[in-house]
Design an enzyme around this catalytic site. Structure first.
Site, PDB file in Angstrom:
ATOM      1  N   VAL A   8       0.764  -1.149   0.060  1.00  0.00           N
ATOM      2  CA  VAL A   8      -0.049  -0.090  -0.249  1.00  0.00           C
ATOM      3  C   VAL A   8       0.937   1.340   0.161  1.00  0.00           C
ATOM      4  O   VAL A   8       1.876   1.206   0.801  1.00  0.00           O
ATOM      5  CB  VAL A   8      -1.077   0.002   1.203  1.00  0.00           C
ATOM      6  CG1 VAL A   8      -0.096   0.165   2.572  1.00  0.00           C
ATOM      7  CG2 VAL A   8      -1.906   1.262   1.102  1.00  0.00           C
ATOM      8  N   SER A   9       0.705   2.206  -0.759  1.00  0.00           N
ATOM      9  CA  SER A   9       1.146   3.390  -0.648  1.00  0.00           C
ATOM     10  C   SER A   9       0.362   4.398   0.175  1.00  0.00           C
ATOM     11  O   SER A   9      -0.714   4.201   0.558  1.00  0.00           O
ATOM     12  CB  SER A   9       1.299   4.013  -2.142  1.00  0.00           C
ATOM     13  OG  SER A   9      -0.106   4.366  -2.356  1.00  0.00           O
ATOM     14  N   THR A  10       0.905   5.575   0.781  1.00  0.00           N
ATOM     15  CA  THR A  10       0.374   6.237   1.569  1.00  0.00           C
ATOM     16  C   THR A  10      -0.905   6.957   1.092  1.00  0.00           C
ATOM     17  O   THR A  10      -1.906   6.760   1.752  1.00  0.00           O
ATOM     18  CB  THR A  10       1.267   7.208   2.051  1.00  0.00           C
ATOM     19  OG1 THR A  10       2.703   6.832   2.649  1.00  0.00           O
ATOM     20  CG2 THR A  10       0.662   8.240   3.105  1.00  0.00           C
ATOM     21  N   GLN A  13      -3.965   4.304   0.802  1.00  0.00           N
ATOM     22  CA  GLN A  13      -4.279   3.967   2.088  1.00  0.00           C
ATOM     23  C   GLN A  13      -5.435   5.041   2.616  1.00  0.00           C
ATOM     24  O   GLN A  13      -6.567   4.804   3.237  1.00  0.00           O
ATOM     25  CB  GLN A  13      -3.346   3.820   3.120  1.00  0.00           C
ATOM     26  CG  GLN A  13      -3.836   3.247   4.607  1.00  0.00           C
ATOM     27  CD  GLN A  13      -2.872   2.487   5.330  1.00  0.00           C
ATOM     28  OE1 GLN A  13      -1.545   2.479   4.850  1.00  0.00           O
ATOM     29  NE2 GLN A  13      -3.249   2.165   6.558  1.00  0.00           N
TER      30      GLN A  13
END
Length: 280
Positions: A8-10, A13
């Site tokens: 997951v990337s920031t 998410q």
């Protein structure tokens, strides 16, 4: 051995709730009671294959320690279709069974086509997200707002006003650096000498480091922000390389000045002469 890969990337998410635990839970539900090794990359972009957990998974597959991989969706492997296909082909050659929670891509011409189409759509979606984010940042900059804390020595970032404000203690050091270069005798004048003096005096850097490096001092001596000219949209950070944009694309954000123009100009002349002398 079974493996679960989650990523997951920031931004994902925050926007979609693609949390690592949620991905692992969905994969484990599909696996059942069997034990699985978990490989997770959190806060990592799907545009690159250089990820710690993915690298470790590929290493274990290469050493025949993994036989089956479960993943929530192909875009967790990568946001780039080429990378998805590369990983898929690499693992198929090594006899790996790849399973996705969201979608069953059979090994038929139709299944392969759907897999490729799904990857292309994912890549397109990522490109559109990046485009919207860049457009939003540019518009924010045109309104005279500083996008974030750029950690510029001599300034603090005020999140309420979204502006740079002078840090008095650091600003005094900035002036000392400029005046020190001007007043140091020609035969002993050097950027490295200033860095050593700051280190010896126990002056911390912006990040709190005890040691000053020559390049950090040089960046301060060349930074036009101290003239009250802070530029945004100056660097193109898309892709894997940081590139300087054409000057007409830069967006000027006025800020409080620390150095007088005549002092800045004199320092640039000294830096140019130091550069010439170092090459001769």
């Amino acid at each position: 051995m079974i493996a679960i890969y989650a990523r997951v990337s920031t931004e994902e998410q925050a926007k979609h709730g693609f949390s690592i635990p949620a991905q692992i839970r969905e994969c484990q539900n599909l696996i059942g009671e069997a034990e699985a090794l978990v490989f997770s990359d959190e806060g990592v972009s799907g545009e690159t294959l250089q990820r710690p957990a993915l690298n470790e998974l590929r290493r274990k597959i290469q050493h025949q320690e993994i036989g089956t991989v479960y993943c929530l969706d192909p875009d967790r492997l990568s946001r780039k279709l080429l990378h998805q296909l590369l990983l898929t082909e690499e693992w198929e050659r090594q006899g790996i069974t790849l399973n996705f929670v969201l979608g069953d891509y059979s090994k038929t011409p139709e299944g392969n086509l759907f897999y490729a189409l799904r990857g292309a759509i994912s890549e397109f979606e990522k490109a559109k997200i990046t485009e919207r984010m860049c457009r939003g940042r540019r518009e924010k900059a045109r309104q005279g707002r500083v996008l974030r804390d750029f950690q510029i020595y001599g300034y603090d970032f005020d999140p309420k006003s979204e502006q740079l404000v002078i840090n008095p203690a650091e600003a005094a050091i900035v002036k000392q650096i400029y005046i020190g270069l001007i007043t140091t005798p020609l035969e002993t004048r050097s950027i490295s000498g200033i860095a050593r003096a700051l280190t010896k005096a126990g002056v911390p850097t912006k990040k709190g480091a005890k040691k000053w490096h020559r390049q950090v001092v040089k960046q301060i001596l060349c930074n036009r922000t101290y003239l009250g000219e802070f530029y945004q949209n100056k660097w193109n950070t898309s892709g894997h390389r940081v590139r300087l944009r054409p000057q007409e694309e830069w967006i000027l954000i006025p800020c409080p000045s620390i150095i007088e123009p005549e002092v800045f100009s004199e320092v640039q002349g000294i830096l140019a002469s130091l550069s010439v002398n170092s090459r001769s």
